[in-house]
Design a protein around this motif. Structure first.
Motif, PDB file in Angstrom:
ATOM      1  N   GLN A  73       0.836  -1.202   0.000  1.00 35.01           N
ATOM      2  CA  GLN A  73       0.000   0.000   0.000  1.00 35.01           C
ATOM      3  C   GLN A  73       0.873   1.255   0.000  1.00 35.01           C
TER       4      GLN A  73
ATOM      5  N   GLY B 153      -7.199  -3.622   5.375  1.00 33.24           N
ATOM      6  CA  GLY B 153      -8.153  -3.238   6.422  1.00 33.24           C
ATOM      7  C   GLY B 153      -7.936  -1.881   6.895  1.00 33.24           C
TER       8      GLY B 153
ATOM      9  N   ALA C 228      -6.477   0.519  -4.242  1.00 29.80           N
ATOM     10  CA  ALA C 228      -7.722   0.368  -3.482  1.00 29.80           C
ATOM     11  C   ALA C 228      -7.882  -1.067  -3.013  1.00 29.80           C
ATOM     12  N   GLY C 229      -7.582  -2.020  -3.883  1.00 27.89           N
ATOM     13  CA  GLY C 229      -7.683  -3.424  -3.490  1.00 27.89           C
ATOM     14  C   GLY C 229      -6.738  -3.781  -2.362  1.00 27.89           C
TER      15      GLY C 229
ATOM     16  N   GLY D 245      -3.840   7.485   2.933  1.00 31.46           N
ATOM     17  CA  GLY D 245      -4.535   6.211   2.982  1.00 31.46           C
ATOM     18  C   GLY D 245      -4.051   5.235   4.033  1.00 31.46           C
TER      19      GLY D 245
ATOM     20  N   VAL E 278      -9.103   4.858   0.008  1.00 34.51           N
ATOM     21  CA  VAL E 278      -9.950   4.170  -0.973  1.00 34.51           C
ATOM     22  C   VAL E 278     -10.778   5.192  -1.754  1.00 34.51           C
TER      23      VAL E 278
ATOM     24  N   ALA F  88      -5.466  -1.665  -0.189  1.00 32.38           N
ATOM     25  CA  ALA F  88      -5.897  -0.930   1.010  1.00 32.38           C
ATOM     26  C   ALA F  88      -7.076  -1.624   1.687  1.00 32.38           C
ATOM     27  N   ILE F  89      -8.024  -2.094   0.894  1.00 32.84           N
ATOM     28  CA  ILE F  89      -9.186  -2.789   1.471  1.00 32.84           C
ATOM     29  C   ILE F  89      -8.750  -4.099   2.110  1.00 32.84           C
ATOM     30  N   ALA F  90      -7.867  -4.828   1.423  1.00 33.19           N
ATOM     31  CA  ALA F  90      -7.387  -6.097   1.975  1.00 33.19           C
ATOM     32  C   ALA F  90      -6.610  -5.896   3.277  1.00 33.19           C
TER      33      ALA F  90
ATOM     34  N   VAL G 226      -7.922   4.376   5.965  1.00 37.43           N
ATOM     35  CA  VAL G 226      -8.243   3.521   4.823  1.00 37.43           C
ATOM     36  C   VAL G 226      -9.412   4.067   4.009  1.00 37.43           C
ATOM     37  N   PRO G 227     -10.515   4.514   4.631  1.00 37.89           N
ATOM     38  CA  PRO G 227     -11.613   5.050   3.807  1.00 37.89           C
ATOM     39  C   PRO G 227     -11.194   6.240   2.941  1.00 37.89           C
TER      40      PRO G 227
END
Length: 117
Positions: free
Chosen positions: A5, A117, A110-111, A61, A69, A113-115, A65-66
């Motif tokens: 990230q 958490g 984004a992927g 980020g 993303v 970052a989402i992974a 995280v939000p």
């Protein structure tokens, strides 16, 4: 927060910040690009400001995280639109590739970052 990230955020910022700042400053190369695409310098400055804001969002980020993303989604839409604009103005596909690659890179961010958490 992961190494991937952070690496993606830094790499994307190294590309997006100078381009966005050049658009905001309306350097001659960017003024010519805006004219070629039928855009005013003011419109191109807005695009530059969105690029800079998105790059800053990517850098933040790992802390939020939000926010990261959201910045990635906004940049992906902006870069996809840039690729479409180049193609609609009759530019060869090679002129749309950088924007398309940046769109894919921010989607990857984004992927990740989402992974993470």
């Amino acid at each position: 927060m992961t190494t991937a990230q952070i690496a993606l955020a830094v790499a994307l910022c190294l590309v997006l910040l100078p381009l966005g700042l050049a658009k905001i400053a309306a350097v001659p190369f960017m003024r010519r690009a805006a004219a070629h695409l039928g855009m005013s310098a003011g419109h191109y400055r807005v695009i530059g400001a969105l690029e800079v804001a998105g790059a800053v969002g990517l850098l933040l980020g790992p802390v939020s995280v939000p926010l990261g993303v959201a910045a990635a989604v906004g940049l992906a839409l902006l870069m996809a639109a840039a690729a479409v604009v180049h193609l609609r103005h009759g530019d060869p596909p090679a002129r749309a590739v950088p924007a398309a690659v940046l769109a894919l890179a921010v989607v990857a961010y984004a992927g990740v970052a989402i992974a993470a958490g």
